[in-house]
Design an enzyme around this catalytic site. Sequence first.
Site, PDB file in Angstrom:
ATOM      1  N   CYS A 113     -12.680   5.814  15.358  1.00  0.00           N
ATOM      2  CA  CYS A 113     -12.199   7.012  14.648  1.00  0.00           C
ATOM      3  C   CYS A 113     -13.302   8.046  14.436  1.00  0.00           C
ATOM      4  O   CYS A 113     -13.019   9.215  14.191  1.00  0.00           O
ATOM      5  CB  CYS A 113     -11.588   6.617  13.313  1.00  0.00           C
ATOM      6  SG  CYS A 113     -10.248   5.437  13.505  1.00  0.00           S
TER       7      CYS A 113
ATOM      8  N   HIS B 104     -10.440  13.124   9.934  1.00  0.00           N
ATOM      9  CA  HIS B 104      -9.767  12.126  10.766  1.00  0.00           C
ATOM     10  C   HIS B 104      -8.452  11.763  10.097  1.00  0.00           C
ATOM     11  O   HIS B 104      -8.400  11.595   8.869  1.00  0.00           O
ATOM     12  CB  HIS B 104     -10.663  10.904  10.927  1.00  0.00           C
ATOM     13  CG  HIS B 104      -9.918   9.704  11.418  1.00  0.00           C
ATOM     14  ND1 HIS B 104      -9.159   9.742  12.563  1.00  0.00           N
ATOM     15  CD2 HIS B 104      -9.774   8.453  10.903  1.00  0.00           C
ATOM     16  CE1 HIS B 104      -8.594   8.564  12.744  1.00  0.00           C
ATOM     17  NE2 HIS B 104      -8.951   7.760  11.752  1.00  0.00           N
TER      18      HIS B 104
ATOM     19  N   ASN C 160      -2.087   7.749  13.429  1.00  0.00           N
ATOM     20  CA  ASN C 160      -3.541   7.734  13.622  1.00  0.00           C
ATOM     21  C   ASN C 160      -3.834   7.708  15.122  1.00  0.00           C
ATOM     22  O   ASN C 160      -3.573   6.707  15.780  1.00  0.00           O
ATOM     23  CB  ASN C 160      -4.104   6.491  12.919  1.00  0.00           C
ATOM     24  CG  ASN C 160      -5.609   6.370  13.019  1.00  0.00           C
ATOM     25  OD1 ASN C 160      -6.243   7.014  13.866  1.00  0.00           O
ATOM     26  ND2 ASN C 160      -6.183   5.540  12.172  1.00  0.00           N
TER      27      ASN C 160
HETATM   28  N1  ACO Z   1       5.822  -2.649   6.236  1.00  0.00           N
HETATM   29  C1  ACO Z   1       6.240  -3.283   5.139  1.00  0.00           C
HETATM   30  N2  ACO Z   1       5.433  -4.099   4.417  1.00  0.00           N
HETATM   31  C2  ACO Z   1       4.167  -4.222   4.822  1.00  0.00           C
HETATM   32  C3  ACO Z   1       3.670  -3.583   5.974  1.00  0.00           C
HETATM   33  C4  ACO Z   1       4.567  -2.763   6.690  1.00  0.00           C
HETATM   34  N3  ACO Z   1       4.183  -2.088   7.786  1.00  0.00           N
HETATM   35  N4  ACO Z   1       2.380  -3.904   6.126  1.00  0.00           N
HETATM   36  C5  ACO Z   1       2.053  -4.724   5.113  1.00  0.00           C
HETATM   37  N5  ACO Z   1       3.144  -4.924   4.352  1.00  0.00           N
HETATM   38  C6  ACO Z   1       3.269  -5.738   3.137  1.00  0.00           C
HETATM   39  C7  ACO Z   1       2.191  -6.769   3.019  1.00  0.00           C
HETATM   40  O1  ACO Z   1       2.512  -7.908   3.749  1.00  0.00           O
HETATM   41  C8  ACO Z   1       2.169  -7.030   1.531  1.00  0.00           C
HETATM   42  O2  ACO Z   1       3.220  -7.892   1.215  1.00  0.00           O
HETATM   43  P1  ACO Z   1       3.046  -9.007   0.067  1.00  0.00           P
HETATM   44  O3  ACO Z   1       2.779  -8.241  -1.207  1.00  0.00           O
HETATM   45  O4  ACO Z   1       4.363  -9.724   0.069  1.00  0.00           O
HETATM   46  O5  ACO Z   1       1.884  -9.831   0.477  1.00  0.00           O
HETATM   47  C9  ACO Z   1       2.525  -5.673   0.934  1.00  0.00           C
HETATM   48  O6  ACO Z   1       3.112  -4.901   1.996  1.00  0.00           O
HETATM   49  C10 ACO Z   1       1.317  -4.932   0.388  1.00  0.00           C
HETATM   50  O7  ACO Z   1       0.300  -5.045   1.359  1.00  0.00           O
HETATM   51  P2  ACO Z   1      -1.092  -4.422   1.110  1.00  0.00           P
HETATM   52  O8  ACO Z   1      -1.965  -4.682   2.292  1.00  0.00           O
HETATM   53  O9  ACO Z   1      -1.575  -4.838  -0.250  1.00  0.00           O
HETATM   54  O10 ACO Z   1      -0.711  -2.898   1.061  1.00  0.00           O
HETATM   55  P3  ACO Z   1      -1.609  -1.695   0.695  1.00  0.00           P
HETATM   56  O11 ACO Z   1      -1.056  -1.047  -0.506  1.00  0.00           O
HETATM   57  O12 ACO Z   1      -3.072  -2.021   0.698  1.00  0.00           O
HETATM   58  O13 ACO Z   1      -1.348  -0.737   1.928  1.00  0.00           O
HETATM   59  C11 ACO Z   1      -2.366  -0.047   3.981  1.00  0.00           C
HETATM   60  C12 ACO Z   1      -1.669  -1.168   3.241  1.00  0.00           C
HETATM   61  C13 ACO Z   1      -1.391   1.136   4.122  1.00  0.00           C
HETATM   62  C14 ACO Z   1      -2.773  -0.516   5.371  1.00  0.00           C
HETATM   63  C15 ACO Z   1      -3.565   0.396   3.134  1.00  0.00           C
HETATM   64  O14 ACO Z   1      -4.366  -0.715   2.808  1.00  0.00           O
HETATM   65  C16 ACO Z   1      -4.379   1.404   3.816  1.00  0.00           C
HETATM   66  O15 ACO Z   1      -3.985   2.537   3.986  1.00  0.00           O
HETATM   67  N6  ACO Z   1      -5.621   1.034   4.262  1.00  0.00           N
HETATM   68  C17 ACO Z   1      -6.415   1.878   5.079  1.00  0.00           C
HETATM   69  C18 ACO Z   1      -6.204   1.434   6.471  1.00  0.00           C
HETATM   70  C19 ACO Z   1      -6.257   2.527   7.483  1.00  0.00           C
HETATM   71  O16 ACO Z   1      -6.042   3.689   7.222  1.00  0.00           O
HETATM   72  N7  ACO Z   1      -6.523   2.116   8.690  1.00  0.00           N
HETATM   73  C20 ACO Z   1      -6.490   3.033   9.782  1.00  0.00           C
HETATM   74  C21 ACO Z   1      -7.402   2.585  10.823  1.00  0.00           C
HETATM   75  S1  ACO Z   1      -9.016   2.766  10.293  1.00  0.00           S
HETATM   76  C22 ACO Z   1      -9.282   4.321  10.208  1.00  0.00           C
HETATM   77  O17 ACO Z   1      -8.755   5.102  10.951  1.00  0.00           O
HETATM   78  C23 ACO Z   1     -10.167   4.757   9.131  1.00  0.00           C
END
Ligand code: ACO
Length: 334
Positions: free
Chosen positions: A114, A259, A289
Site C-alpha cells: 500500500c 491510501h 482497497n
Molecule cells: N463480514 C461479516 N463479519 C465479519 C467479516 C465480514 N467481512 N469479517 C470479520 N467478521 C466478523 C469477525 O469474524 C468477528 O466475529 P466474532 O465477533 O463472532 O468473532 C466480527 O466480525 C468482528 O471482527 P473484528 O475483526 O473484531 O472486526 P473489526 O471491528 O476489527 O473490523 C476490520 C475488522 C474492518 C478488518 C478492521 O479491523 C479494520 O479496518 N482493520 C484495518 C485493516 C485494513 O484496512 N486492511 C487493509 C489492508 S492494509 C492497508 O491497506 C493499510
Amino acid sequence: MKRAAILGVGHYVPSRVVTNDDLAKLFDTSDEWIRQRTGIQERRYIEHDGIGSSDLAVPAVQAACENAGIDVKDIDAIIFATLSPDHVFPGSGCFLQDKLGIPCVPAMDIRNQCSGFLYGLKVADAWVQTGMYQRVAVVGAEVHSTGIEFADRGRDVTVLFGDGAACAIVGPTEREDRGIIDIEVHADGSGAKLLWIEAADSTQTPRMQQRMIDEGTIWPSMNGKQVFRWATDKMPEVARSVMQRNGVTNDDIKLLVPHQANMRINEFVAKKLELPADKVVHNIQKYGNTTAASIPLALSEAMAEGRCGDGDLILFAAFGSGFTWGAGLVRLGS
Ligand code: ACO
C-alpha cells in the site's frame, strides 16, 4: 540538481462492478457490516481470468501520458509498484514495458504494497533530480480478485480489496514553485506477518504444496485490529513530519490524498491531523482497497473532477503491509 514534478496522471479500472450484496451471496457477510466497518460499497474485478496487473496498467499509463502531453514512446523508465504481480518473476514492469512497445526502457518492480506508490515516487524523484531520467512512469496496479478467498475463512480480507491501476508521469520542471517537495518513507519488518501471504514459500521444497492450499496459507491473512492501530498511528505521524520539515500548515494544503485502506482509518487520520473532511479524498466506496494503485487513482479522479489542479499543494499518506508507511508533499503542475 533539477526539480521533479508530476507531469500527468491517469487511471483505469475494470468494468465489472461487484457490490457488497454480490459478496454476501458467496460467504457470510452483509452490506451493512462492510459499509459500517470500511465505507466500501462496491469494488471492481477483472472481467475474466487472463488479465494481469500489467494489463490494467497499460490504459492507465496511456491516460497519464495523454494527461502529461507526452507520447508513450517518451517514457524512459518504468517503476511498477504492486503486491499482485502477474507472475512471481519477472517483474510486472517488464511485462508492461513489452505491452507498451517501449523496448530497452529500464523497468523496476517495487514490492511495498500500500506504500508502494510513495516509495516509487521517491525513487522517481531522485532519478529525475539527478538528471538520470526525464519521463518516469510510476505505476501502481493490482489484480486482487484472483488472490482472495471467497469463503467465510477469508472474509475479513476479501471484502476490502479491489482491482485497478493508475500512473503518474514524473519529469523535470524549471519552476521552483511546482513539483515534488518531499517524500518520507519508513518500514518496520517486525509487523511483516500481521498482514501477509505465507505461501508460495521459498523456504519450503517445493514452494507450493497441497498442504498450503488446504490450510489456506495461499490466501492473505491479516490482524485487522493491529493494522488499524498501526495505520492510525503512523500515517498522521509521518504526515506531520513532512509538514513540519517543510513549514507547511493545514491551511496550505488543498487536499489530503491518503491510501484508501478503509474509510474509518482515513477519518481517524484526518481527525488527528485536524484537517476538515472536505480536504480529504475518499473513493474507497467505489473501488475498495486497490493497494499500490489507490493513491494515484484517488489523485487522478480528484484532478479529473476539478477538486485540485495547477498550483495546489497535495499531502499524500500511506500505510501497508511490511509494515511500510510514508507521506509526501507535492505542488501540482510543472
Ligand atoms: N463480514 C461479516 N463479519 C465479519 C467479516 C465480514 N467481512 N469479517 C470479520 N467478521 C466478523 C469477525 O469474524 C468477528 O466475529 P466474532 O465477533 O463472532 O468473532 C466480527 O466480525 C468482528 O471482527 P473484528 O475483526 O473484531 O472486526 P473489526 O471491528 O476489527 O473490523 C476490520 C475488522 C474492518 C478488518 C478492521 O479491523 C479494520 O479496518 N482493520 C484495518 C485493516 C485494513 O484496512 N486492511 C487493509 C489492508 S492494509 C492497508 O491497506 C493499510
